[in-house]
Each structure stands twice: as structure tokens, then as C-alpha cells.
Design an enzyme around this catalytic site. Sequence first.
Site, mmCIF file in Angstrom:
data_model
loop_
_atom_site.group_PDB
_atom_site.id
_atom_site.type_symbol
_atom_site.label_atom_id
_atom_site.label_comp_id
_atom_site.label_asym_id
_atom_site.label_seq_id
_atom_site.Cartn_x
_atom_site.Cartn_y
_atom_site.Cartn_z
ATOM 1 N N GLY A 8 0.815 -1.224 0.000
ATOM 2 C CA GLY A 8 0.000 0.000 0.000
ATOM 3 C C GLY A 8 0.841 1.262 0.000
ATOM 4 C CB ILE A 13 -1.047 5.169 6.299
ATOM 5 C CG1 ILE A 13 -2.125 6.051 6.925
ATOM 6 C CG2 ILE A 13 -0.121 4.591 7.357
ATOM 7 C CD1 ILE A 13 -3.143 5.314 7.801
ATOM 8 C CG ASP A 48 -5.431 -7.289 -7.266
ATOM 9 O OD1 ASP A 48 -5.721 -7.273 -6.054
ATOM 10 O OD2 ASP A 48 -6.251 -7.061 -8.170
ATOM 11 C CE1 TYR A 135 -10.957 -0.675 7.260
ATOM 12 C CE2 TYR A 135 -11.830 0.571 9.114
ATOM 13 C CZ TYR A 135 -10.778 0.251 8.275
ATOM 14 O OH TYR A 135 -9.547 0.851 8.451
ATOM 15 C CE LYS A 139 -7.844 -2.253 8.656
ATOM 16 N NZ LYS A 139 -6.447 -2.265 8.261
HETATM 17 N N1 LIG Z 1 -7.242 6.578 6.741
HETATM 18 C C1 LIG Z 1 -7.691 6.246 7.931
HETATM 19 O O1 LIG Z 1 -8.486 6.990 8.564
HETATM 20 C C2 LIG Z 1 -7.246 4.967 8.591
HETATM 21 C C3 LIG Z 1 -7.489 4.813 9.960
HETATM 22 C C4 LIG Z 1 -7.106 3.634 10.587
HETATM 23 C C5 LIG Z 1 -6.470 2.633 9.871
HETATM 24 N N2 LIG Z 1 -6.247 2.798 8.541
HETATM 25 C C6 LIG Z 1 -5.600 1.688 7.827
HETATM 26 O O2 LIG Z 1 -4.383 2.146 7.270
HETATM 27 C C7 LIG Z 1 -4.090 1.402 6.082
HETATM 28 C C8 LIG Z 1 -3.777 2.362 4.960
HETATM 29 O O3 LIG Z 1 -4.924 3.159 4.703
HETATM 30 P P1 LIG Z 1 -4.836 4.553 3.946
HETATM 31 O O4 LIG Z 1 -5.734 5.478 4.671
HETATM 32 O O5 LIG Z 1 -3.423 4.920 3.718
HETATM 33 O O6 LIG Z 1 -5.584 4.150 2.580
HETATM 34 P P2 LIG Z 1 -5.357 4.622 1.072
HETATM 35 O O7 LIG Z 1 -4.754 5.986 1.023
HETATM 36 O O8 LIG Z 1 -6.661 4.394 0.394
HETATM 37 O O9 LIG Z 1 -4.277 3.575 0.527
HETATM 38 C C9 LIG Z 1 -4.620 2.217 0.425
HETATM 39 C C10 LIG Z 1 -3.451 1.452 -0.163
HETATM 40 O O10 LIG Z 1 -3.825 0.068 -0.199
HETATM 41 C C11 LIG Z 1 -3.497 -0.439 -1.475
HETATM 42 N N3 LIG Z 1 -4.417 -1.485 -1.894
HETATM 43 C C12 LIG Z 1 -5.769 -1.493 -1.785
HETATM 44 N N4 LIG Z 1 -6.275 -2.592 -2.387
HETATM 45 C C13 LIG Z 1 -5.214 -3.276 -2.888
HETATM 46 C C14 LIG Z 1 -5.090 -4.468 -3.644
HETATM 47 N N5 LIG Z 1 -6.143 -5.188 -4.046
HETATM 48 N N6 LIG Z 1 -3.835 -4.878 -3.995
HETATM 49 C C15 LIG Z 1 -2.741 -4.139 -3.633
HETATM 50 N N7 LIG Z 1 -2.809 -3.020 -2.926
HETATM 51 C C16 LIG Z 1 -4.036 -2.580 -2.571
HETATM 52 C C17 LIG Z 1 -3.600 0.749 -2.434
HETATM 53 O O11 LIG Z 1 -2.744 0.539 -3.542
HETATM 54 P P3 LIG Z 1 -3.213 0.384 -5.074
HETATM 55 O O12 LIG Z 1 -4.586 0.963 -5.175
HETATM 56 O O13 LIG Z 1 -2.154 1.098 -5.817
HETATM 57 O O14 LIG Z 1 -3.183 -1.085 -5.278
HETATM 58 C C18 LIG Z 1 -3.096 1.899 -1.566
HETATM 59 O O15 LIG Z 1 -1.708 2.032 -1.674
HETATM 60 C C19 LIG Z 1 -5.309 0.525 5.813
HETATM 61 O O16 LIG Z 1 -5.025 -0.777 6.256
HETATM 62 C C20 LIG Z 1 -6.404 1.167 6.658
HETATM 63 O O17 LIG Z 1 -7.372 0.221 7.050
HETATM 64 C C21 LIG Z 1 -6.601 3.951 7.874
#
Ligand SMILES: NC(=O)c1ccc[n+]([C@@H]2O[C@H](COP(=O)([O-])OP(=O)(O)OC[C@H]3O[C@@H](n4cnc5c(N)ncnc54)[C@H](OP(=O)(O)O)[C@@H]3O)[C@@H](O)[C@H]2O)c1
Length: 229
Positions: A8, A13, A48, A135, A139
Site C-alpha cells: 500500500g 499511510i 494485486d 470493516y 481490523k
Molecule cells: N485513513 C484512515 O483513517 C485509517 C485509519 C485507521 C487505519 N487505517 C488503515 O491504514 C491502512 C492504509 O490506509 P490509507 O488510509 O493509507 O488508505 P489509502 O490511502 O486508500 O491507501 C490504500 C493502499 O492500499 C493499497 N491497496 C488497496 N487494495 C489493494 C489491492 N487489491 N492490492 C494491492 N494493494 C491494494 C492501495 O494501492 P493500489 O490501489 O495502488 O493497489 C493503496 O496504496 C489501511 O489498512 C487502513 O485500514 C486507515
Amino acid sequence: MKTALVTGASSGIGKAIASALLKEGMTVIGLCRSVDQLPDGVKPLACDLRDESAIKVAFESLKELDILVNSAGLAYLSRICDGNPSDWEEMWRVNVHALGLCSQLSLAHFPESGGHILNLSSMSGHRVPPTGGFYASTKFAVRAVSEALRAELKNSGKKTRISCLSPGFVDTPLLDKYFAGREEQLAETRANIDMLTPEAIADAALHILTSPASVEINDVLLRSADQAI
Ligand SMILES: NC(=O)c1ccc[n+]([C@@H]2O[C@H](COP(=O)([O-])OP(=O)(O)OC[C@H]3O[C@@H](n4cnc5c(N)ncnc54)[C@H](OP(=O)(O)O)[C@@H]3O)[C@@H](O)[C@H]2O)c1
């Protein structure tokens, strides 16, 4: 020089953590689909995470690793009472199944002295918000997978450390998906809460990943100072 694999790393993040580890002088490999979105200097590993055989092929191409950061994840607002099970399946595949498989496959690449796995859980892995839907279950599962692996490794005398990070709201593209169809609510949340930045999470990740080898930080909960629950 240490080598870190960050899933990711193309957004939010994961991208901020990959950039922070690069700045720290590490070799960083970014696993995702949109490899064109990786920070400059991060080595691309297109994969993927919904596809188990693609994950295995990706790991076969790797040499030594010291660190795995499982940041890839997605959040649909998908209720148990009427949500679409195909959304549940995708979240389960990426957030839990792929995280477990990447963790398993990374073990063979870690040195004898031990590696370090950092998993992104969430505050939704500690309490279920009213809109948490399916979701939140993924988690909670991230923490369970992390703790199970930690115990397995300790019981077999392995030195690899397992850590989790559990943030509240972080302003990333994930929220647009989570609030799809509820844009007003997202705007209101943004107005009421000065959300955490991906860089704040990367700071915490760096603290965990550069702690002395004898210290295993198991979970860090982080919320914006404005976030009540
Ligand atoms: N944002 C929040 O408020 C928050 C809070 C708590 C925890 N989190 C956790 O933090 C982590 C990162 O979240 P984020 O907010 O940084 O999200 P984000 O900006 O949407 O980034 C998600 C990442 O996951 C990758 N991803 C999604 N589906 C995929 C797939 N099928 N194969 C490969 N890669 C995939 C995407 O890459 P590609 O699309 O390029 O494949 C992207 O790099 C997640 O686990 C989320 O649950 C987020």
C-alpha cells in the site's frame, strides 16, 4: 542497510511510511497495483493483494528483507444488515488474508537475528463505531492475526518482532471510499476533527521500527486530539 517492503505504498499511510523509511536510508520496496504512484526512489513490486497466487509470485522475486509493513487496506461502508457481501469479501481478502499471507511469506526472507512486521490495524480494531460495519471486523482480525503470529514465533524461539498501529481518522483517500454517498458527513467530520496526517502515522511507525532489538512495541493507538471515540 536495511530493506523494507511496504504494502500500500502508493497512497496515504503506506506512502508516508515508505517515504520516511527511504529518508532513514533504507532500501524500500513498494507493493501495490498503482506502482506509478510510488514515491521516487521506492522500488516497485506490482501485485494485486486479492490474488493469492500473485502474492506468492511477488514474494518469490524478493531477496533479503528486514521489515514488512502491511499498510494496504480498504474500507467500504458496508453494514452487516444490508451491506454487499462482495465488499466484505474484498475487505477480508486484502485487509486480513493478504496481510496474513504476506506476513507468512516474509518470514523466509528475514535474517536469523529476526525481522520486524508492522501491521496497520485501526481504532476500529479496538471498538466498533456505529458505522463500522464489516470493516471493523477486519481490523479486529488484524490484531488477532498479529498476536497469533507473535505467540507462534516466540514459542519457536524466533526473534522476529510483531507490531500494530491503530490510528483513528487519518486524512487519506480511504475516507472518500468509506464516506461514499455521505460526502456531507465527511465534510462535517473534517470540520470538527483536525484529522491525523499520514506523516504523523509515519513518525509513529519509524519510532516502532527503529526501537532497539530488545524492545517489541505491540500496539500504538493514535487519535487526533479532537477525536472523542
Ligand atoms: N485513513 C484512515 O483513517 C485509517 C485509519 C485507521 C487505519 N487505517 C488503515 O491504514 C491502512 C492504509 O490506509 P490509507 O488510509 O493509507 O488508505 P489509502 O490511502 O486508500 O491507501 C490504500 C493502499 O492500499 C493499497 N491497496 C488497496 N487494495 C489493494 C489491492 N487489491 N492490492 C494491492 N494493494 C491494494 C492501495 O494501492 P493500489 O490501489 O495502488 O493497489 C493503496 O496504496 C489501511 O489498512 C487502513 O485500514 C486507515
